[in-house]
Write a protein that holds these residues in place. Structure first.
Motif, PDB file in Angstrom:
ATOM      1  N   GLU A   1       0.852  -1.181   0.000  1.00 17.86           N
ATOM      2  CA  GLU A   1       0.000   0.000   0.000  1.00 17.86           C
ATOM      3  C   GLU A   1       0.893   1.239   0.000  1.00 17.86           C
ATOM      4  O   GLU A   1       1.963   1.245   0.619  1.00 17.86           O
ATOM      5  N   LEU A   2       0.470   2.287  -0.696  1.00 17.62           N
ATOM      6  CA  LEU A   2       1.161   3.567  -0.661  1.00 17.62           C
ATOM      7  C   LEU A   2       0.516   4.425   0.423  1.00 17.62           C
ATOM      8  O   LEU A   2      -0.704   4.562   0.471  1.00 17.62           O
ATOM      9  N   LEU A   3       1.342   5.002   1.293  1.00 19.18           N
ATOM     10  CA  LEU A   3       0.843   5.750   2.438  1.00 19.18           C
ATOM     11  C   LEU A   3       1.146   7.237   2.306  1.00 19.18           C
ATOM     12  O   LEU A   3       2.135   7.625   1.678  1.00 19.18           O
ATOM     13  N   ARG A   4       0.289   8.045   2.897  1.00 16.70           N
ATOM     14  CA  ARG A   4       0.544   9.483   2.950  1.00 16.70           C
ATOM     15  C   ARG A   4       1.710   9.751   3.898  1.00 16.70           C
ATOM     16  O   ARG A   4       1.885   9.069   4.912  1.00 16.70           O
TER      17      ARG A   4
ATOM     18  N   SER B   1       9.289  15.966   7.160  1.00 22.68           N
ATOM     19  CA  SER B   1       9.851  15.054   8.166  1.00 22.68           C
ATOM     20  C   SER B   1      10.046  13.642   7.637  1.00 22.68           C
ATOM     21  O   SER B   1      10.739  12.837   8.261  1.00 22.68           O
ATOM     22  N   TYR B   2       9.422  13.337   6.479  1.00 19.82           N
ATOM     23  CA  TYR B   2       9.458  11.996   5.891  1.00 19.82           C
ATOM     24  C   TYR B   2       8.779  10.949   6.774  1.00 19.82           C
ATOM     25  O   TYR B   2       8.969   9.752   6.586  1.00 19.82           O
ATOM     26  N   GLU B   3       7.988  11.410   7.718  1.00 20.32           N
ATOM     27  CA  GLU B   3       7.255  10.500   8.587  1.00 20.32           C
ATOM     28  C   GLU B   3       5.866  10.246   8.013  1.00 20.32           C
ATOM     29  O   GLU B   3       5.295  11.089   7.319  1.00 20.32           O
ATOM     30  N   ALA B   4       5.310   9.083   8.314  1.00 19.44           N
ATOM     31  CA  ALA B   4       3.966   8.744   7.855  1.00 19.44           C
ATOM     32  C   ALA B   4       2.935   9.623   8.557  1.00 19.44           C
ATOM     33  O   ALA B   4       3.057   9.910   9.755  1.00 19.44           O
TER      34      ALA B   4
ATOM     35  N   ALA C   1      -5.850   7.971  16.019  1.00 20.67           N
ATOM     36  CA  ALA C   1      -5.702   6.650  16.635  1.00 20.67           C
ATOM     37  C   ALA C   1      -4.327   6.042  16.367  1.00 20.67           C
ATOM     38  O   ALA C   1      -4.022   4.947  16.848  1.00 20.67           O
ATOM     39  N   GLY C   2      -3.506   6.759  15.585  1.00 16.90           N
ATOM     40  CA  GLY C   2      -2.161   6.272  15.323  1.00 16.90           C
ATOM     41  C   GLY C   2      -2.022   5.401  14.094  1.00 16.90           C
ATOM     42  O   GLY C   2      -0.956   4.831  13.848  1.00 16.90           O
ATOM     43  N   ARG C   3      -3.084   5.303  13.292  1.00 13.05           N
ATOM     44  CA  ARG C   3      -3.031   4.461  12.095  1.00 13.05           C
ATOM     45  C   ARG C   3      -2.548   5.259  10.881  1.00 13.05           C
ATOM     46  O   ARG C   3      -2.837   6.447  10.758  1.00 13.05           O
ATOM     47  N   CYS C   4      -1.828   4.591  10.001  1.00 10.52           N
ATOM     48  CA  CYS C   4      -1.376   5.226   8.765  1.00 10.52           C
ATOM     49  C   CYS C   4      -2.563   5.478   7.844  1.00 10.52           C
ATOM     50  O   CYS C   4      -3.610   4.825   7.959  1.00 10.52           O
ATOM     51  N   ILE C   5      -2.393   6.416   6.914  1.00  9.77           N
ATOM     52  CA  ILE C   5      -3.464   6.789   5.995  1.00  9.77           C
ATOM     53  C   ILE C   5      -3.050   6.419   4.574  1.00  9.77           C
ATOM     54  O   ILE C   5      -1.952   6.761   4.130  1.00  9.77           O
ATOM     55  N   ARG C   6      -3.921   5.726   3.890  1.00  9.74           N
ATOM     56  CA  ARG C   6      -3.632   5.316   2.516  1.00  9.74           C
ATOM     57  C   ARG C   6      -3.588   6.539   1.601  1.00  9.74           C
ATOM     58  O   ARG C   6      -4.438   7.427   1.683  1.00  9.74           O
ATOM     59  N   ALA C   7      -2.586   6.590   0.725  1.00 10.83           N
ATOM     60  CA  ALA C   7      -2.456   7.704  -0.219  1.00 10.83           C
ATOM     61  C   ALA C   7      -3.515   7.600  -1.300  1.00 10.83           C
ATOM     62  O   ALA C   7      -3.937   6.507  -1.685  1.00 10.83           O
ATOM     63  N   GLN C   8      -3.948   8.762  -1.803  1.00 13.02           N
ATOM     64  CA  GLN C   8      -4.931   8.789  -2.875  1.00 13.02           C
ATOM     65  C   GLN C   8      -4.254   8.467  -4.196  1.00 13.02           C
ATOM     66  O   GLN C   8      -3.145   8.903  -4.464  1.00 13.02           O
ATOM     67  N   ASN C   9      -4.923   7.696  -5.049  1.00 13.07           N
ATOM     68  CA  ASN C   9      -4.378   7.352  -6.362  1.00 13.07           C
ATOM     69  C   ASN C   9      -4.414   8.566  -7.278  1.00 13.07           C
ATOM     70  O   ASN C   9      -5.276   9.397  -7.184  1.00 13.07           O
TER      71      ASN C   9
END
Length: 242
Positions: free
Chosen positions: A218-221, A226-229, A234-242
């Motif tokens: 999966e590609l993440l935002r 900072s190059y951080e996700a 809630a601390g969950r990563c967010i999927r990047a938009q296509n």
């Protein structure tokens, strides 16, 4: 560096023959063989240190095998003569480059050091059909004064990574529109890679059907500073938009 040839005799003292030594080996089984599988360590290779100090990254057998298929995925064949000018301590030259030539059974022309003034002359001299690039190599060639050999070569494929879109079209216009560019993207530490097989100028590549099937991802935002996700409350990563 040791140079081995798969033959019973060596063409010169600089090479060592392999087949004669294999045939003279004992037929007895070895004891205490190491337990190795496709996920075992193949080698540790030092990264370039782009985001910090250079560090040793683990490369498993599976990634090594997949890396060796790079040239074939780009469209290279066993009949090709492949020109490599990159340093062998870099994964691009060692696994993708030399490994790719071995996997194909293609001829490799290995340059000791990249030279913009000698690049196209070498391509003509050795009848090169495939070249490997990385980073700004193509820009160095474009910025170099013109030489007759830059239009007299037989190069049909340029495969690598890091080709900026602003030099992509200029490179083809000057050195030959018949050259197919295969721009890829991967990291020494990463388990996936992308390849631009559509010839669309600019993108670093696409993940094919089998790539997604065998190595889903999966590609993440992320934060470009900072190059951080980027994460939800809630601390969950967010999927990047296509």
């Amino acid at each position: 560096m040791a140079l081995w040839v798969v033959d019973h005799t060596a063409p010169s003292e600089e090479f060592t023959s392999l087949l004669d030594k294999v045939e003279s080996m004992s037929g007895e089984s070895l004891s205490d063989l190491p337990k190795v599988n496709i996920m075992s360590n193949f080698l540790f290779i030092f990264t370039s240190g782009t985001t910090g100090l250079s560090k040793a990254a683990r490369v498993g057998h599976l990634k090594a095998v997949l890396s060796m298929a790079f040239f074939e995925m780009c469209g290279a064949m066993s009949e090709d003569i492949i020109y490599i000018t990159l340093p062998l301590y870099h994964m691009s030259a060692s696994l993708l480059g030399i490994g790719g030539c071995i996997q194909l059974g293609a001829t490799c022309v290995l340059k000791k050091k990249f030279s913009a003034s000698q690049f196209w002359k070498d391509c003509v001299k050795h009848d090169v059909t495939v070249v490997q690039y990385i980073g700004e190599l193509c820009r160095y060639l474009y910025n170099h004064p013109a030489v007759p050999e830059e239009r007299a070569h037989r190069v049909r494929l340029a495969a690598g990574s890091g080709l900026r879109s602003d030099i992509w079209r200029q490179f083809l216009q000057r050195f030959g529109s018949r050259i197919k560019i295969r721009e890829g993207y991967g990291l020494t530490e990463a388990g996936i890679g992308f390849l631009n097989y559509t010839e669309e100028v600019g993108p670093i590549g696409r993940a094919g059907y089998f790539n997604k099937l065998s190595m889903p991802f999966e590609l993440l935002r992320h934060d470009p500073v900072s190059y951080e996700a980027v994460r939800t409350p809630a601390g969950r990563c967010i999927r990047a938009q296509n």
